[in-house]
Write an enzyme that holds these catalytic residues in place. Structure first.
Site, PDB file in Angstrom:
ATOM      1  N   GLU A  56     -18.529   8.906  18.056  1.00 43.38           N
ATOM      2  CA  GLU A  56     -18.454   9.513  16.727  1.00 43.38           C
ATOM      3  C   GLU A  56     -19.678  10.387  16.494  1.00 43.38           C
ATOM      4  OE1 GLU A  56     -17.947  11.052  13.492  1.00 43.38           O
ATOM      5  OE2 GLU A  56     -16.272   9.740  13.977  1.00 43.38           O
ATOM      6  N   LYS A  57     -19.469  11.669  16.242  1.00 46.47           N
ATOM      7  CA  LYS A  57     -20.572  12.637  16.146  1.00 46.47           C
ATOM      8  C   LYS A  57     -21.386  12.552  14.861  1.00 46.47           C
ATOM      9  CE  LYS A  57     -17.255  16.035  14.623  1.00 46.47           C
ATOM     10  NZ  LYS A  57     -16.268  16.903  15.192  1.00 46.47           N
ATOM     11  N   HIS A  58     -21.017  11.715  13.914  1.00 48.52           N
ATOM     12  CA  HIS A  58     -21.739  11.621  12.644  1.00 48.52           C
ATOM     13  C   HIS A  58     -22.760  10.476  12.579  1.00 48.52           C
ATOM     14  CE1 HIS A  58     -18.082  13.866  11.575  1.00 48.52           C
ATOM     15  NE2 HIS A  58     -18.909  14.521  10.781  1.00 48.52           N
ATOM     16  N   HIS A  65     -22.567  17.679  16.808  1.00 50.87           N
ATOM     17  CA  HIS A  65     -21.990  17.974  15.494  1.00 50.87           C
ATOM     18  C   HIS A  65     -21.961  19.497  15.327  1.00 50.87           C
ATOM     19  CE1 HIS A  65     -21.503  18.123  11.149  1.00 50.87           C
ATOM     20  NE2 HIS A  65     -20.991  16.916  11.267  1.00 50.87           N
ATOM     21  N   HIS A  99     -19.607  22.994   7.695  1.00 53.91           N
ATOM     22  CA  HIS A  99     -19.572  21.601   8.174  1.00 53.91           C
ATOM     23  C   HIS A  99     -20.891  21.304   8.876  1.00 53.91           C
ATOM     24  CE1 HIS A  99     -17.340  18.429  10.864  1.00 53.91           C
ATOM     25  NE2 HIS A  99     -18.190  17.867  10.024  1.00 53.91           N
ATOM     26  N   CYS A 141     -23.127  14.033   6.067  1.00 59.43           N
ATOM     27  CA  CYS A 141     -22.340  15.194   6.471  1.00 59.43           C
ATOM     28  C   CYS A 141     -21.669  15.741   5.210  1.00 59.43           C
ATOM     29  CB  CYS A 141     -21.281  14.782   7.502  1.00 59.43           C
ATOM     30  SG  CYS A 141     -20.104  16.096   7.903  1.00 59.43           S
ATOM     31  N   HIS A 177     -17.837  14.806   5.741  1.00 55.45           N
ATOM     32  CA  HIS A 177     -17.402  13.442   6.043  1.00 55.45           C
ATOM     33  C   HIS A 177     -18.270  12.344   5.436  1.00 55.45           C
ATOM     34  CE1 HIS A 177     -15.549  15.906   9.295  1.00 55.45           C
ATOM     35  NE2 HIS A 177     -14.499  15.254   8.826  1.00 55.45           N
TER      36      HIS A 177
END
Length: 130
Positions: free
Chosen positions: A15-17, A45, A51, A115, A118
């Protein structure tokens, strides 16, 4: 609703967050700990005007103390912003920062990232002080 109900977590490799915390597992009392926080270590990210990671906040929770200590806040303000989305701007910041701090007790480092699309993400890492 409480803020803890909306903070998400996960494996930073999938998960990139999720922030990654790079720090020693153990240090000697009185020694500085170099801590690096990164979002997008394994999966980058996007960090575009639409974004991006806006900030990372780093806390330390001593094992035997009630308050959480606010260590640092890192803001990332340039995301190739421009008035024309077809023509990117000339600067972009990546969500990766370092800080040195000297804990006197063992505890847990906690990193939160935000983010703009997100929301809030969290990770933690144990740090033992001998």
């Amino acid at each position: 609703m409480k803020i803890g109900e909306v903070i998400r977590d996960g494996d930073f490799k999938a998960e990139k967050h999720v922030p990654t915390i790079e720090a020693p597992d153990k240090i000697k009392k009185g020694e500085e700990a170099l801590v690096k926080v990164i979002v997008g270590k394994e999966i980058k990210h996007p960090n575009t005007p639409l974004h991006h990671i806006r900030w990372i906040q780093l806390y330390f929770k001593p094992d035997d103390a009630t308050p959480v200590i606010d260590i640092a806040r890192f803001c990332y303000n340039s995301h190739n912003d421009t008035m024309n989305l077809d023509n990117p701007g000339c600067a972009s910041t990546e969500p990766a920062s370092c800080v040195k701090f000297t804990p006197t007790k063992s505890g847990t480092l906690i990193a939160e990232s935000y983010c703009n699309v997100h929301g809030l993400w969290e990770a933690s890492k144990k740090l033992d002080v001998e």
